[in-house]
Design a protein around this motif. Structure first.
Motif, PDB file in Angstrom:
ATOM      1  N   PHE A 150     -60.527  51.399  25.113  1.00 56.20           N
ATOM      2  CA  PHE A 150     -60.889  52.519  25.985  1.00 56.20           C
ATOM      3  C   PHE A 150     -62.406  52.707  25.908  1.00 56.20           C
ATOM      4  O   PHE A 150     -62.972  52.905  24.831  1.00 56.20           O
ATOM      5  CB  PHE A 150     -60.169  53.786  25.532  1.00 56.20           C
ATOM      6  N   THR A 156     -55.272  48.784  36.501  1.00 54.58           N
ATOM      7  CA  THR A 156     -55.759  49.078  35.156  1.00 54.58           C
ATOM      8  C   THR A 156     -55.580  50.571  34.942  1.00 54.58           C
ATOM      9  O   THR A 156     -56.127  51.387  35.682  1.00 54.58           O
ATOM     10  CB  THR A 156     -57.231  48.696  34.992  1.00 54.58           C
ATOM     11  N   SER A 173     -55.761  53.958  32.623  1.00 58.18           N
ATOM     12  CA  SER A 173     -56.363  54.626  31.470  1.00 58.18           C
ATOM     13  C   SER A 173     -55.522  55.845  31.129  1.00 58.18           C
ATOM     14  O   SER A 173     -55.263  56.690  31.981  1.00 58.18           O
ATOM     15  CB  SER A 173     -57.806  55.044  31.766  1.00 58.18           C
ATOM     16  N   ALA A 215     -55.621  50.751  29.264  1.00 59.84           N
ATOM     17  CA  ALA A 215     -56.692  51.229  28.390  1.00 59.84           C
ATOM     18  C   ALA A 215     -56.173  52.502  27.744  1.00 59.84           C
ATOM     19  O   ALA A 215     -56.171  53.571  28.357  1.00 59.84           O
ATOM     20  CB  ALA A 215     -57.967  51.492  29.185  1.00 59.84           C
ATOM     21  N   THR A 232     -62.226  60.315  34.063  1.00 62.87           N
ATOM     22  CA  THR A 232     -62.073  58.903  33.712  1.00 62.87           C
ATOM     23  C   THR A 232     -60.634  58.494  33.411  1.00 62.87           C
ATOM     24  O   THR A 232     -60.378  57.308  33.181  1.00 62.87           O
ATOM     25  CB  THR A 232     -62.944  58.548  32.493  1.00 62.87           C
ATOM     26  N   LEU A 233     -59.688  59.429  33.411  1.00 62.16           N
ATOM     27  CA  LEU A 233     -58.323  59.128  32.995  1.00 62.16           C
ATOM     28  C   LEU A 233     -57.347  59.176  34.168  1.00 62.16           C
ATOM     29  O   LEU A 233     -57.410  60.067  35.012  1.00 62.16           O
ATOM     30  CB  LEU A 233     -57.862  60.115  31.925  1.00 62.16           C
TER      31      LEU A 233
END
Length: 305
Positions: A6, A93, A95, A121, A158-159
């Motif tokens: 991460f 991808t 997260s 991630a 970012t998640l």
């Protein structure tokens, strides 16, 4: 499925990006945080602690690890995996943060459930250093951090997913770190969760609360699930582990703990509520909730809100 580190960690002191290399993570301001030999990072500054050793003790972490590894809560993990991976492209991808990850059981289950084309991630965070230490020892592919939900060391927006499983949600922080359209997956105990055990350890039970939790600011509610199933504990050790991993261990008096310790077998019901919230106002309006009976797979009951 590939598991990648991460990359969107933030300095817990000033919020700037952290860059990890070698045995340390550093921000542009010069703040530095060591990467432990076991592979985890402590991002809980002493000024953010309310006690010398916050969070679950080593004994609680060990008990929870034994209990979860035995598989009693696997239906919960399966439902969480489905909620996390829903509506994501097969080659995405993803997260995902587990905010209050404990010894990492649910993130490891998620890693095993992802499709081969998906890249994960994964970030596990817990305020207990004993929990994070245990998690890091079991899977070093995942990024493990000692930190607080009240001050997540994660860069804004970012998640894709945040998990809060039997934990302490801090909704403004969850909203800050999720991308627009990202989802919070929350699991909480239902009104009859472990009732058989509670009837033994408490003189009387408080009235059950059935009111739906309010939708947090900045989110919209998605359809929810209620999972109910039975588990059979066949030894005093399993019963002790279950009690040790719950808040009931410290809430009950000596008489209740003694009554639990005298048990050698116990059948009880699991009742949990899985609620998903989407960041922002993206997507279709939610429909009726589904209540799944995991004792009869494929059977569902529809209920209006």
């Amino acid at each position: 499925m590939p598991i990648t580190s991460f990359k969107a960690l933030a300095c817990p002191l000033d919020g700037s990006p952290l860059h990890c290399s070698g045995s340390a993570c550093r921000c542009a301001s010069g703040h530095s945080f060591d990467i432990a030999s076991q592979g985890y990072i402590n991002l809980l500054p002493v000024q953010h602690k309310r006690s010398r050793d916050p969070g679950d003790s080593r004994e609680m972490v060990t008990a929870r690890g034994r209990f979860l590894t035995a598989g009693s809560y696997q239906p919960i993990a399966a439902a969480v995996n489905q909620a996390v991976l829903a509506d994501l492209p097969a080659d995405a991808t993803i997260s995902c943060l587990d905010a209050g990850c404990g010894e990492g059981y649910y993130l490891r289950q998620l890693a095993a459930a992802a499709k081969d084309e998906q890249t994960l991630a994964l970030l596990g965070l817990d305020i207990s250093k004993w929990a994070v230490l245990s998690a890091a020892k079991q899977d070093r592919r995942i990024t493990w951090v000692v930190g607080s939900n009240a001050n997540l060391p994660v860069l804004p927006g970012t998640l894709d997913r945040v998990l809060c499983l039997f934990g302490f949600p801090v909704y403004p922080e969850f909203a800050r770190v999720l991308k627009p359209g990202g989802r919070l997956v929350q699991v909480d105990a239902g009104p009859v969760h472990l009732r058989e055990l509670r009837e033994i350890i408490y003189p009387s039970l408080k009235p059950e609360r059935t009111a739906e939790m309010p939708t947090p600011a900045g989110f919209r509610r998605l359809p929810a699930e209620t999972l109910r199933f039975s588990i059979d504990l066949a030894s005093a050790g399993q019963i002790a582990d279950l009690l040790a991993m719950t808040p009931h261990l410290y809430r009950t008096k000596a008489e209740g703990r003694a009554a639990a310790a005298a048990l050698t077998a116990l059948s009880l019901g699991v009742d949990v509520r899985l609620t998903c919230f989407e960041r922002g106002q993206i997507g279709k309006r939610p429909g009726p909730e589904h209540i799944f009976n995991t004792e009869h797979p494929g059977r569902a009951t529809l209920g209006k809100r």
